[in-house]
Design an enzyme around this catalytic site. Structure first.
Site, short mmCIF file in Angstrom:
data_model
loop_
_atom_site.label_atom_id
_atom_site.label_comp_id
_atom_site.label_asym_id
_atom_site.label_seq_id
_atom_site.Cartn_x
_atom_site.Cartn_y
_atom_site.Cartn_z
N ALA A 78 -15.90 21.72 26.48
CA ALA A 78 -16.20 20.62 25.55
C ALA A 78 -15.31 20.23 24.09
O ALA A 78 -14.84 19.59 23.41
CB ALA A 78 -17.58 21.09 25.49
N ALA A 86 -13.19 26.76 21.98
CA ALA A 86 -11.73 26.70 21.90
C ALA A 86 -11.83 26.13 23.84
O ALA A 86 -10.50 26.06 24.43
CB ALA A 86 -10.65 27.61 22.02
N ASN A 126 -26.62 26.67 23.00
CA ASN A 126 -28.17 26.80 24.05
C ASN A 126 -28.45 28.11 24.51
O ASN A 126 -27.38 28.45 24.86
CB ASN A 126 -28.18 24.72 24.25
CG ASN A 126 -29.03 23.87 23.85
OD1 ASN A 126 -29.87 24.37 23.42
ND2 ASN A 126 -28.85 22.47 24.22
N LYS A 154 -29.20 16.01 37.57
CA LYS A 154 -27.82 15.75 36.68
C LYS A 154 -28.04 13.70 37.72
O LYS A 154 -27.84 12.39 37.54
CB LYS A 154 -26.82 16.05 37.35
CG LYS A 154 -25.69 14.73 36.82
CD LYS A 154 -25.48 15.77 35.15
CE LYS A 154 -24.41 14.91 34.55
NZ LYS A 154 -24.20 16.20 32.94
N TYR A 163 -29.14 -1.01 62.59
CA TYR A 163 -27.79 0.07 62.90
C TYR A 163 -27.05 -0.79 64.05
O TYR A 163 -26.50 -1.52 63.78
CB TYR A 163 -28.52 1.36 63.37
CG TYR A 163 -27.64 2.34 63.68
CD1 TYR A 163 -26.50 3.23 63.06
CD2 TYR A 163 -27.93 3.01 65.08
CE1 TYR A 163 -25.56 3.72 63.13
CE2 TYR A 163 -26.66 4.34 65.07
CZ TYR A 163 -25.93 4.36 64.41
OH TYR A 163 -24.65 5.67 64.76
#
Length: 751
Positions: A194, A191, A285, A90, A35
């Protein structure tokens, strides 16, 4: 499951990720560099040239996972705050599979313009943006606008991740079924984001757009519906000039069904209406459009089936894609993830599924058979090879397509990737490269064992050795055929050949030890360890591996009796290389000498130092005890002390060595040089010689199991010819690694 998941997330510290430092912060100077005032220097450099941010900050390895929680998988529009556990998850996957750091960003923004502006403003922070769980059709516009505006990769995984993974599966499914992509009739259920992205990607792979029929909740997407304004600007491109109909109508005669909709909408009758050897990707799923058993039972021909579930073959899991796409993109500082990079990723995944699967992966999935075919068309997520196949393919495509801002040798890049997964891979790469430069003939005494056959195929394929399988030729050739290996093995069958010279050789070696010529003939015919040992001793092979199916002592005995120790050696020893995140140590003796005296300890130290040099490690040896430099004086502590003194007095010993010393003294720099400034070791030891077999074996196993070390070995040193004795239960990669070590040993013997 819910209670377990809640407990998993709330255990201190809450959540799944944290920030850790990558530089020392132990002293005032460290903090001054991290720093103020030291941090001003990189700031000024970046002010002069913004690209220096990749050199002085984490930008080049940092991805923003950004969502507004409007379309969380399986949960719907739960909002930004509730989506945070998903975004943290994620980040875990990015780190676990590709060593990419993540900040998860949850934005309470539903307006597309505001969302785009917020993400665009964060461009200086990140090397790439992963958009996640954003509702359609807004997700299309958000990604398109950010891709146009930002000079870093922007990728909406919900669109493209599934497209890439199913694309890889489709490439292999088409090959297995004997179909042609250009002629493939594809029905897509769904539709949304994905579905549209997947259909687009299939066109990039070679499927004709006019052969794709898309169906939503209201039926087939037709040109009539498009003209009536019933479709959005993204899915209307897949409107077909056909009569209106339902999903059942669209599946009649279809070669492939791709489900990205909802569970239970496909019946066995619909499957029976498809073309021969149909391809079914049912990815809803947790309940697929049709379950695995029902789809398989619907027909007598080959049904190639994939789902999004881990409890069935061919799981379509996006973790096979996004970590490695971003890894390759970040490492070439790509401006985007373009179509060429996505296609390259799909082809790399498809090719990997055709390779022999590592034992560790097979074990992770319950020892179920994993071999290219209808039930294995895409790799498993826990297969670490995905990183080494997909990321380089993406990087190469980025360079070739002009998306990369830096270029490099892609082969050298693979070595950098391996180093990310552990020091052992980095160290083995040194030996593997040396082995490839001049591969040697390696006798494999247990040539009929399936694991040995698989290892031999990999040795030959990777060019690290020329394997010779010893054993029944018909059995070996049958195993090669059963495994569908593209491998033409070099087989030596002791039971079907004239090996009188081998018998004479063994008889000459052992007749003064009570072995008759008849017994020698039986040993050559019936014991491949003796056959292999004679083979090496005669020069018909350069090295030998054995021990996978035998106890270590019984496997070691034949080579010791036939080949013996080297001219300058009286003792053999077993050495393990233990690798930690930032350190490598060689541990001896862990397998051979039970109660070594000073002579044995000194010789083992020399052999182990020589082995370290084969891995390009400059040896620094410590002879261990429970005493530091005479603090305890008895027979046990005198042995390592005397051995260390002999080595220091020997003018041929050209590496630092000291002892006796305690283990922590040997490896902790502050203790070594601070307390014992007289020591010949200026840095912590990397060759650790234990006082006896018990201590060595216990020590290496504790370091491996509790210390998190990866172990390579045991490597046998001190033999007159290269021989290594495997451990029972070693995996293919372990055998290939030891074959490389044996090859390098043999190269050294020739020099």
């Amino acid at each position: 499951m819910d209670e377990d998941a809640l407990e998993y997330h709330r255990t201190d510290p809450p959540g799944k990720i944290e920030i850790s430092t990558t530089k020392p912060t132990n002293t005032q100077r460290d903090l001054s560099l991290a720093y103020s005032p030291g941090v001003a220097a990189p700031c000024l450099e970046i002010d002069e040239d913004e690209t220096d941010a990749y050199q002085y900050t984490t930008k080049g390895n940092l991805v923003g996972v950004v969502s507004n929680g409007s379309a969380v998988l399986g949960l719907g529009d739960i909002g930004a705050q509730a989506s945070k556990p998903v975004m943290e998850g994620k980040g875990v996957l990015f780190k676990r599979f590709a060593d990419i750091d993540v900040f998860d960003i949850e934005l309470e923004l539903e307006d597309t313009d505001a969302f785009v502006e917020a993400v665009a403003a964060m461009e200086p922070t990140f090397g790439g943006i992963n958009l996640e769980d954003i509702a359609a059709p807004e997700c299309f516009e958000i990604e398109e606008r950010l891709r146009e505006r930002l000079s870093i990769p922007v990728f909406h995984d919900d669109q493209h991740g599934t497209a890439i993974i199913t694309g890889a599966a489709l490439l292999n499914a088409v090959e297995i079924s004997g179909k042609d992509l250009a002629d493939l009739e594809v029905t897509v259920a769904g539709a949304g984001a994905a579905a549209v992205a997947t259909a687009r990607f299939y066109v990039s792979l070679g499927v004709r757009r006019e052969n794709i029929t898309m169906v939503d909740i209201d039926g087939i997407l037709t040109t009539e519906r498009a003209e009536a304004g019933d479709l959005n600007e993204y899915n209307r491109q897949f409107a077909s000039d056909v009569p209106e109909g339902e999903l059942a109508d669209a599946m009649v005669g279809a070669d492939a069904f791709v489900g990205l909709s909802t569970g239970g909408i496909v019946s066995q009758e619909m499957v029976r209406s498809m073309a021969e050897d149909p391809i079914i990707f049912a990815m809803a799923n947790p309940e697929p459009e049709i379950d695995y058993e029902s789809a398989k039972a619907a027909r007598d021909d080959t049904v190639i089936m994939a789902t999004g579930r881990s409890d069935y073959p061919n799981q379509v899991n996006n973790v096979l894609g996004f970590p490695f796409l971003f890894r390759g993109a970040l490492d070439v500082r790509a401006t985007e993830i373009n179509e060429a990079m996505k296609v390259a990723a799909a082809h790399a995944l498809a090719e990997l599924a055709k390779q022999d699967v590592p034992d560790a992966v097979v074990k992770a999935y319950g020892d179920q058979p994993l071999q290219f075919g209808p039930d294995y068309i895409i790799p498993k997520p826990l297969d670490t090879r995905v990183l080494f196949e997909v990321a380089p393919a993406v990087a190469r495509a980025a360079i070739d397509s002009g998306a990369a801002r830096v270029e490099f040798d892609v082969d050298a890049y693979v070595e950098r990737l391996e180093a990310r997964l552990g020091k052992s891979r980095e160290m083995m790469r040194v030996v593997l490269n040396k082995a490839k430069s001049d591969p040697k003939r390696i006798a494999l005494a247990e040539g009929t064992d399936e694991t040995i056959v698989r290892a031999a195929a990999q040795m030959a394929d990777r060019g690290v050795a020329e394997p010779v399988l010893i054993g029944d030729a018909a059995e070996i050739e049958g195993t090669v055929a059963d495994l569908a290996l593209e491998f033409d093995p070099d087989v030596v069958d002791p039971g079907s050949g004239d090996y009188d010279e081998y018998v004479d050789h063994l008889y000459e070696r052992r007749r003064r030890n009570g072995v008759t010529r008849r017994e020698a003939e039986t040993m050559i015919r019936d014991d491949t360890n003796y056959f292999g040992s004679v083979m090496v001793d005669r020069g018909d092979a350069d090295a030998m591996l054995t021990g996978l199916t035998n106890h270590y002592p019984s496997a070691l005995r034949p080579p010791l009796q036939v080949i013996g120790t080297a001219d300058d050696a009286d003792y053999a020893a077993g050495v393990y290389m233990l690798t930690f995140k930032n350190r490598v140590v060689f541990v001896a003796d862990a397998t051979v000498n039970q109660a070594p005296d000073a002579d044995v300890l000194a010789e083992v130290t020399r052999h182990t130092a020589d082995l370290a040099r084969r891995f390009d490690v400059d040896p620094r040896a410590a002879l261990l005890s429970y005493s530091d430099f005479g603090s305890v004086d008895n027979e046990g502590t005198r042995k390592p002390r005397e051995a260390a003194q002999r080595l220091r007095d020997d003018p041929d010993v050209d590496f630092p060595v000291d002892g006796e010393m305690q283990a922590d003294t040997a490896v902790v720099e502050e203790m070594l040089t601070g307390t014992y400034e007289f020591t010949d070791l200026e840095k912590p030891a990397n060759v650790l010689v234990f006082p006896n077999l018990e201590a060595g074996n216990i020590g290496y196993k504790l370091l491996q199991r509790l210390g998190g070390a990866e172990a390579i070995g045991p490597m046998l040193v001190g033999m007159d010819e290269p021989v290594h004795v495997l451990q029972r239960g070693d995996e293919v990669k372990d055998i290939v690694n030891l074959a490389a070590v044996a090859t390098v040993d043999a190269q050294g013997d020739e020099s």
